[in-house]
Design an enzyme around this catalytic site. Structure first.
Site, PDB file in Angstrom:
ATOM      1  CB  CYS A  16      -0.955   0.015   1.192  1.00 21.44           C
ATOM      2  SG  CYS A  16      -0.145   0.378   2.753  1.00 21.44           S
ATOM      3  CG  ASP A 432      13.312   9.393 -39.430  1.00 22.69           C
ATOM      4  OD1 ASP A 432      13.657  10.295 -40.207  1.00 22.69           O
ATOM      5  OD2 ASP A 432      13.819   8.259 -39.424  1.00 22.69           O
TER       6      ASP A 432
END
Length: 734
Positions: A16, A432
């Site tokens: 937790c 690209d």
């Protein structure tokens, strides 16, 4: 100048947000420790420290808080890795220890993946014991009412003593306002006002809530560990003409392994003999098996089809694709998103504020208006439980960890919560061309018949290109194989520098090369010249075949767009994102590809030009993502808000980028963006649930409708709800 070192640990029993906060605070206070990053879902901690820091003391400190701890030691490959097909970051970690040193955890969150059923863990046994004690107390109270109070006090202490012990240890380590401390104060306070039955029940419900948190956190942790489990434990090693079974983690780079039909491949490697379809879905999420033959790359954990393969190992177990993905995700889970950092800062003030409000509720009404001390003290204790910050603190990291895991299982790798959060904010993406929007290798697009048919032109051209490794030659040979063309033998082959190649085929001299060189051997008519020019204008490279003195035909080739490029760009546009192609290729070819894809084009760029354009877009107010795969993309990747490396790219691009798309699919960039937006929606839902439930129960407690029982359910229930909501993100990325 002092050199900083970095040590990673595997933490057991941490399920937790409060666990992580306690560990972080305690370790950060230690001498010579500079920075601490803790991942709840990864179960890991990274400590940045100076050379003089005592690592053993760090382990001792974490153990004193009730957790188990073991260093993650990186193993070195047996040989130098020559082919890095994984292309991810850093050294892969050693496999997590199967058993943690130091015995059982003192901390309550003992349940975790790989530790067996929940009831066998320390926390499971403690919860069952507290539950049994509560049942016995109810029975004793019914049979002997005069000792009912004592029975509930004993039942309460069965669960409360371990909780109080952890609270005290956390306080000494720098976390006085831990959830355990709030729980201890509330239980003792309930005892003082004689609410013993509720005190015992609340302690039990608190333990049940923590147990559920552990189970939910285990599910998130299992999602990425399941990926690591895909790699077989053994391999069939071929050595001295014999086959023997060996542990997969003992394979060295350069070893040859046999992979039988239907078996999982036990290492990253290159096929040296055999051909079949490989099911890569477990690793890359690719739904259709991929046909692979000699010299093709294969990944550990993928499934061989219906033929035996011999594979040369290119990466050790610690360096294979899956190991690197697991390491990247674990490290990414330790990197906090801006929202998570804000929640962490907020909780530091929130928890003490809750304690102050609870105290005021308990004392002000009795002091100011003479109200009942017992009644308002009870309400103050309930508010103390309602205000526990667990659900709020776990709301962000649980969602981010689930998303990172879900993305990794589909080949979408992101280096941390900040990257995951930032992807959803992109307003422009620069891509690209070669290797990103296109396949990165030329393909035959047109067979143009002049004096001979298209297939005959291809047959003769293929004969001339046999044995060549030139990309255009490989494209022609691949097309001939695809069309099932039988390639004739060629003799007296000769390469003509900058012009083409000649050879004698079927007793006739044949030339294959540039149109200009072909024009020196035979006449090229106006119609044929116009056809060649038109193909050139489409960004295609055209080579001409001359057989004897006859113009036989032409073959056009081009680096074609990826199959999903158009759909991927449309998906980005649909998300309101501007797209632009940045390429060093010539303007004619780039423009032709750009027109085909429907994307803005900037061509003939140097690496610094790409970097400058990314900077210009940012100055215009865009949040910019850059997608690329080569060394020349590295500066622009670094300059962008989010750099994304394309699968199969260079190590430099992958190192520089913030995220990576392993499949090389353009559409995966849009999937990353959608995953980010989906994650942020989930985080806001979680925060809303956590604060909403607390607000409702705060009001109902003050007006006297609810008490301690609903208060603890408001906290633990909200934590479980938030965690389970975050786990919805583990569903497959479409």
């Amino acid at each position: 100048m002092t050199t900083s070192l970095q040590t990673r640990f595997r933490i057991g029993g941490m399920d937790c947000a409060s666990c992580a906060a306690k560990i972080n605070t305690a370790v950060l206070r230690m001498p010579k420790v500079e920075e601490v990053s803790v991942s709840v879902t990864g179960g890991t901690m990274t400590v940045k420290h100076s050379a003089g820091a005592d690592v053993a003391e760090i382990e001792k400190k974490v153990s004193s808080l009730g957790f188990t701890i073991a260093p993650i030691v990186a193993k070195r490959a047996a040989k130098v890795q020559e082919h890095n097909h994984a292309g991810l970051l850093g050294d892969a970690p050693a496999p997590a220890p199967k058993e943690w040193e130091g015995g059982e955890a003192l901390h309550g969150h003992a349940h975790g993946p790989g530790e067996g059923p929940w009831w066998r863990g320390r926390k499971g046994r403690l919860t069952l014991s507290a539950g049994a004690a509560l049942v016995v107390a109810y029975g004793v109270g019914h049979l002997f009412p005069q000792i009912e109070t004592y029975a509930f006090v004993i039942a309460m202490f069965v669960g409360l003593i371990p909780i109080a012990r952890r609270a005290i240890m956390a306080a000494f380590a720098g976390t006085p306002f831990s959830i355990e401390m709030l729980m201890t104060i509330a239980a003792v306070g309930a005892l003082i006002i004689n609410a013993t039955e509720e005190a015992a029940a609340v302690v039990f419900l608190f333990l049940v809530g923590e147990l559920l948190e552990g189970v939910a956190a285990g599910k998130a942790r299992d999602s990425i560990k399941a990926l690591a489990a895909l790699v077989p434990k053994t391999a069939l090693l071929e050595e001295n003409d014999k086959i023997r079974e060996v542990p997969a983690d003992s394979l060295a780079v350069g070893s040859i392994i046999l992979v039988r039909p239907g078996d999982r491949i036990s290492a990253d490697g290159v096929i040296v003999s055999g051909e079949c379809a490989i099911d890569e879905a477990p690793v890359t999420g690719e739904s259709v098996p991929v046909q692979k033959g000699v010299d093709a790359t294969v990944f550990a954990g993928t499934v061989n089809g219906d033929a035996a393969l011999r594979v040369e190992v290119t990466a050790t177990a610690e360096d294979n694709t899956i190991a690197r993905v697991v390491k990247l995700v674990e490290e990414a889970q330790e990197s906090k998103a801006p929202t998570e950092r804000f929640i962490d800062r907020f909780s530091k003030y929130y928890t003490p504020g809750v304690v102050a409000v609870a105290a005021l509720v308990a004392v002000l009404p009795p002091i100011m208006v003479g109200a009942s001390w017992s009644e308002w003290g009870y309400k103050g204790l309930a508010i103390l439980l309602i205000g526990c910050p667990c659900a709020l603190v776990i709301s962000t990291p649980a969602a981010i960890a689930a998303s990172l895991s879900a993305g990794a299982r589909k080949g979408l790798l992101m280096k941390g919560g900040a990257v995951l959060e930032g992807l959803g904010k992109l307003t422009a993406v620069a891509l690209d061309k070669t290797g990103t929007l296109t396949e990165g290798k030329p393909k035959v697009t047109d067979l143009v018949p002049f004096g001979k048919s298209g297939p005959e032109t291809l047959r003769l051209a293929a004969a001339l290109e046999v044995g060549s490794s030139h990309p255009l030659a490989l494209a022609i040979l691949a097309k001939a194989e695809e069309d099932g063309i039988e390639i004739p033998a060629a003799s007296h082959s000769k390469a003509l520098g900058g012009k083409g190649v000649t050879a004698v085929i079927d007793g006739e001299e044949v030339f294959f090369g540039s149109p200009k060189a072909a024009a020196e051997r035979t006449s090229i008519g106006m119609a044929h010249s116009r056809m060649i020019t038109a193909l050139n204008d489409e960004g295609k490279t055209v080579s001409v075949l001359v057989a004897g003195s006859t113009l036989a035909g032409a073959i056009a080739m081009r680096d074609e767009p990826r199959p999903d490029a158009v759909a991927g760009l449309k998906a980005l546009a649909g998300a309101g994102i501007r797209t632009v192609m940045l390429t060093g290729d010539n303007k004619r070819t780039a423009t032709a590809i750009g027109a085909q894809l429907g994307i803005e084009v900037r061509a003939e760029l140097m690496p610094e030009d790409k970097q400058r354009i990314v900077g210009d877009l940012k100055k215009e107010g865009f949040v910019v993502g850059k997608v690329g795969d080569g060394i020349n993309d590295a500066p622009a990747l670094a300059a962008a808000d989010i750099g994304i490396a394309m699968g199969g790219g260079t190590d430099v691009a992958l190192e520089t980028a913030d995220a990576a798309v392993l499949h090389g699919r353009v559409g995966d960039v849009a999937r990353m963006v959608e995953l980010s937006k989906r994650t942020m929606r989930n985080i806001f839902q979680n925060i809303g649930m956590a604060l909403g439930l607390k607000a409702v129960f705060l009001v109902t407690t003050i007006i006297g409708v609810t008490g301690l029982w609903p208060a603890i359910l408001a906290d633990t229930g909200a934590t479980v709800l938030v965690t389970m909501n975050a786990l919805r993100l583990l569903r497959p990325v479409r």
